[in-house]
Design a protein around this motif. Structure first.
Motif, mmCIF file in Angstrom:
data_model
loop_
_atom_site.group_PDB
_atom_site.id
_atom_site.type_symbol
_atom_site.label_atom_id
_atom_site.label_comp_id
_atom_site.label_asym_id
_atom_site.label_seq_id
_atom_site.Cartn_x
_atom_site.Cartn_y
_atom_site.Cartn_z
ATOM 1 N N TRP A 147 65.810 62.524 72.271
ATOM 2 C CA TRP A 147 65.094 63.143 71.166
ATOM 3 C C TRP A 147 63.644 63.405 71.532
ATOM 4 C CZ3 TRP A 147 60.791 60.775 69.234
ATOM 5 C CH2 TRP A 147 60.619 59.428 69.547
ATOM 6 N N VAL A 148 63.068 62.614 72.461
ATOM 7 C CA VAL A 148 61.660 62.802 72.830
ATOM 8 C C VAL A 148 61.432 64.131 73.531
ATOM 9 C CG1 VAL A 148 61.222 60.317 72.998
ATOM 10 C CG2 VAL A 148 61.966 61.584 75.027
ATOM 11 N N ARG A 149 62.506 64.766 74.026
ATOM 12 C CA ARG A 149 62.364 66.046 74.709
ATOM 13 C C ARG A 149 62.239 67.208 73.730
ATOM 14 N NH1 ARG A 149 64.145 66.634 80.112
ATOM 15 N NH2 ARG A 149 65.101 68.637 79.523
ATOM 16 N N VAL A 150 62.651 67.023 72.467
ATOM 17 C CA VAL A 150 62.616 68.122 71.497
ATOM 18 C C VAL A 150 61.832 67.775 70.234
ATOM 19 C CG1 VAL A 150 64.772 69.156 72.297
ATOM 20 C CG2 VAL A 150 64.842 67.362 70.552
ATOM 21 N N LEU A 188 58.502 72.912 70.414
ATOM 22 C CA LEU A 188 58.333 73.280 69.010
ATOM 23 C C LEU A 188 59.484 74.156 68.516
ATOM 24 C CD1 LEU A 188 54.506 74.028 68.727
ATOM 25 C CD2 LEU A 188 55.748 72.023 67.924
ATOM 26 N N THR A 189 59.929 75.091 69.365
ATOM 27 C CA THR A 189 61.011 75.986 68.969
ATOM 28 C C THR A 189 62.301 75.215 68.751
ATOM 29 O OG1 THR A 189 60.022 77.805 70.220
ATOM 30 C CG2 THR A 189 62.331 78.029 69.599
ATOM 31 N N TYR A 190 62.658 74.340 69.694
ATOM 32 C CA TYR A 190 63.883 73.559 69.548
ATOM 33 C C TYR A 190 63.791 72.606 68.362
ATOM 34 C CZ TYR A 190 65.018 75.293 74.222
ATOM 35 O OH TYR A 190 65.286 76.094 75.295
ATOM 36 N N PHE A 191 62.603 72.069 68.115
ATOM 37 C CA PHE A 191 62.419 71.188 66.960
ATOM 38 C C PHE A 191 62.677 71.957 65.660
ATOM 39 C CE2 PHE A 191 59.740 69.516 63.551
ATOM 40 C CZ PHE A 191 60.174 68.204 63.506
ATOM 41 N N VAL A 192 62.118 73.165 65.561
ATOM 42 C CA VAL A 192 62.317 73.979 64.364
ATOM 43 C C VAL A 192 63.794 74.329 64.202
ATOM 44 C CG1 VAL A 192 61.843 76.233 63.331
ATOM 45 C CG2 VAL A 192 59.979 74.908 64.338
ATOM 46 N N VAL A 193 64.464 74.708 65.293
ATOM 47 C CA VAL A 193 65.873 75.089 65.232
ATOM 48 C C VAL A 193 66.743 73.919 64.782
ATOM 49 C CG1 VAL A 193 67.874 75.745 66.625
ATOM 50 C CG2 VAL A 193 65.714 76.969 66.908
ATOM 51 N N SER A 198 68.203 74.658 60.904
ATOM 52 C CA SER A 198 69.610 74.280 60.703
ATOM 53 C C SER A 198 69.844 73.582 59.372
ATOM 54 C CB SER A 198 70.079 73.400 61.871
ATOM 55 O OG SER A 198 70.064 74.128 63.078
ATOM 56 N N PRO A 199 69.021 72.566 58.996
ATOM 57 C CA PRO A 199 69.206 71.987 57.660
ATOM 58 C C PRO A 199 69.005 73.001 56.541
ATOM 59 C CG PRO A 199 67.921 70.509 59.040
ATOM 60 C CD PRO A 199 68.049 71.791 59.799
ATOM 61 N N LEU A 200 68.042 73.930 56.705
ATOM 62 C CA LEU A 200 67.831 74.954 55.681
ATOM 63 C C LEU A 200 69.074 75.826 55.523
ATOM 64 C CD1 LEU A 200 64.172 76.297 56.087
ATOM 65 C CD2 LEU A 200 65.186 75.189 54.078
ATOM 66 N N LEU A 237 68.414 85.614 60.203
ATOM 67 C CA LEU A 237 67.655 86.517 61.067
ATOM 68 C C LEU A 237 66.851 85.733 62.103
ATOM 69 C CD1 LEU A 237 66.336 89.170 58.505
ATOM 70 C CD2 LEU A 237 68.322 89.316 60.020
ATOM 71 N N PHE A 238 66.325 84.576 61.693
ATOM 72 C CA PHE A 238 65.605 83.722 62.636
ATOM 73 C C PHE A 238 66.519 83.269 63.763
ATOM 74 C CE2 PHE A 238 64.897 79.299 63.949
ATOM 75 C CZ PHE A 238 63.665 79.415 64.580
ATOM 76 N N PHE A 239 67.750 82.886 63.435
ATOM 77 C CA PHE A 239 68.699 82.464 64.465
ATOM 78 C C PHE A 239 69.038 83.619 65.404
ATOM 79 C CE2 PHE A 239 69.821 78.758 61.717
ATOM 80 C CZ PHE A 239 69.662 77.778 62.685
ATOM 81 N N VAL A 240 69.203 84.824 64.847
ATOM 82 C CA VAL A 240 69.479 85.993 65.699
ATOM 83 C C VAL A 240 68.329 86.221 66.666
ATOM 84 C CG1 VAL A 240 69.812 88.492 65.703
ATOM 85 C CG2 VAL A 240 70.989 87.087 64.003
ATOM 86 N N LEU A 241 67.090 86.169 66.157
ATOM 87 C CA LEU A 241 65.914 86.352 67.013
ATOM 88 C C LEU A 241 65.846 85.261 68.071
ATOM 89 C CD1 LEU A 241 63.259 87.825 67.640
ATOM 90 C CD2 LEU A 241 62.140 86.326 65.960
ATOM 91 N N PHE A 242 66.115 84.027 67.667
ATOM 92 C CA PHE A 242 66.082 82.921 68.629
ATOM 93 C C PHE A 242 67.102 83.125 69.731
ATOM 94 C CE2 PHE A 242 68.181 78.954 69.925
ATOM 95 C CZ PHE A 242 67.126 78.349 70.606
#
Length: 309
Positions: A147-150, A188-193, A198-200, A237-242
Motif C-alpha cells: 500500500w505504501v507504493r500507492v 497520486l493517480t493510482y491513489f485517486v483511482v 472506484s468507491p465513487l 469518463l475519468f476511467f476512460v481517460l485514465f
C-alpha cells in the motif's frame, strides 16, 4: 424506422468531429508551453529540488508479484466491459432484450419484479465482480505492505507530482524505476483511482440500482438519485481517460519492460514473455466484448430471472 435508427446511432459519435481536433490542438499547445517552462532557470532549479518522486519508507517491498498481475488483468477486463455496457445503457433507446428477476435468489424484496435491459443486467453483474476483485486487491495491498507504493506518505508528493507532470508534458520522460518506486504523479493517480474514483463509482452505481430502498425517504432525500447520476457518468469518463493515458505511457516509456512488470512479474527489458501474456489478455478482452451480447448472456441471465425480447 431504419433511417431514424441510423441517425440516432450517428449522433452518438457526432461530438467527436470537433472534440478530437480540438484536443490535439490543445495538447500541442500544452507541450510547447511545458517545453518553454522547462527552459526557465527558476523552473530548472525547482525541478532539481523536486525531481518527480519521493523516497519510500525503509524496507518497502519491491517488484510486482504474480497476484498483482492477475488483479491487473481482471480489473482491465471487467472495466472494459463495464464501460461498454454502461455506454449502451445510456445510449440505447430500445434494447434488444430485457430481464426480469424471479425474486427467488438470496436477495429478495417486497417490490414487484422490475423489467430492465439485458445491458443493464450485465452491467450490474460486472459491477459486482469488479467490486469483489477490488476488495481482494485492497486487502492484498494492505497484507503485503505494498500500500505504501500507492498511498502518499509525504506532503512533498504534490510538488514532485507537478514536476513529473511537467516532464511528461514536455515529452522528456522522468527518470524512474517502477519496479522499486512509482513517481509521485503515478502515486497520486493510482491513489485517486483505487481509493476515490472506484468507491465513487460503486456508491453512485448502488444508488442508481434497483436494490436501493425506494421507500427510505430520509435516505433518499440526503442522497438523491440525481446527485448519483451527476457523479457516475463523469467518473466513467475519468476511467476512460485514465485507461487511454495509462496504456499510452506503458508503450512509450519502455513497452517490454513495463509489460514484463505487469504481466510476467519479472524485471526485464528484453524478455517477450510479458508482451505475449498481454497479447493473450487482449484476445480474452475481445472475446468478452463479443460474447457480452444478449444472445450469449441470456442463458446465464435466465437462471436468475426471465429474459424477454
Amino acid at each position: 424506422m431504419s433511417t431514424k435508427t441510423t441517425t440516432s446511432k450517428d449522433s452518438r459519435w457526432r461530438p467527436l468531429i470537433w472534440i478530437l481536433p480540438a484536443s490535439v490542438i490543445l495538447l500541442g499547445l500544452a507541450v510547447l508551453g511545458a517545453q518553454w517552462l522547462r527552459g526557465m532557470d527558476g523552473v530548472q532549479a525547482w525541478m532539481e529540488r523536486y525531481p518527480g518522486a519521493t523516497p519510500l519508507p525503509e524496507a518497502s517491498p519491491e517488484g510486482f508479484p504474480a497476484w498483482l498481475g492477475w488483479q491487473h488483468f481482471l480489473n482491465a477486463f471487467l472495466m472494459v466491459l463495464i464501460i461498454r455496457t454502461g455506454w449502451l445503457v445510456r445510449t440505447t433507446a430500445r434494447p434488444k432484450a430485457n430481464w426480469t428477476r424471479n425474486n427467488k435468489g438470496p436477495i429478495k424484496t417486497k417490490r414487484p419484479p422490475k423489467k430492465i435491459s439485458m445491458d443493464l443486467w450485465l452491467h450490474y453483474v460486472l459491477d459486482v465482480l469488479w467490486i469483489l476483485n477490488g476488495v481482494i486487491f485492497v486487502i492484498l495491498l494492505i497484507v503485503s505492505g505494498r500500500w505504501v507504493r500507492v498511498v502518499p506518505t509525504s506532503w512533498e508528493v504534490f510538488p514532485n507530482a507537478a514536476s513529473a507532470a511537467l516532464q511528461y508534458l514536455s515529452l522528456n520522460w522522468p527518470h524512474e524505476d517502477s519496479w522499486v518506486n512509482y513517481n509521485s504523479l503515478q502515486v497520486l493517480t493510482y491513489f485517486v483511482v483505487i481509493f476515490i474514483a472506484s468507491p465513487l463509482a460503486a456508491i453512485t452505481g448502488l444508488r442508481m440500482s434497483n436494490i436501493w430502498p425506494e421507500q427510505a425517504k430520509r435516505l433518499n432525500k440526503a442522497y438523491p438519485v440525481e446527485l448519483a447520476r451527476a457523479i457516475h457518468f463523469p467518473v466513467m469518463l475519468f476511467f476512460v481517460l485514465f485507461i487511454v493515458v495509462h496504456v499510452t505511457l506503458v508503450f512509450t516509456t519502455g513497452a517490454l519492460q513495463n509489460l514484463n512488470y505487469m504481466y510476467a512479474a519479472q524485471n526485464s527489458a528484453s524478455s517477450w514473455l510479458g508482451f505475449w501474456m498481454f497479447a493473450a489478455s487482449l484476445v480474452v478482452m475481445v472475446a468478452g466484448w463479443f460474447l457480452s451480447r444478449p444472445i450469449f448472456t441470456s442463458p446465464i441471465a435466465n437462471t436468475f430471472g426471465r429474459v424477454s425480447r
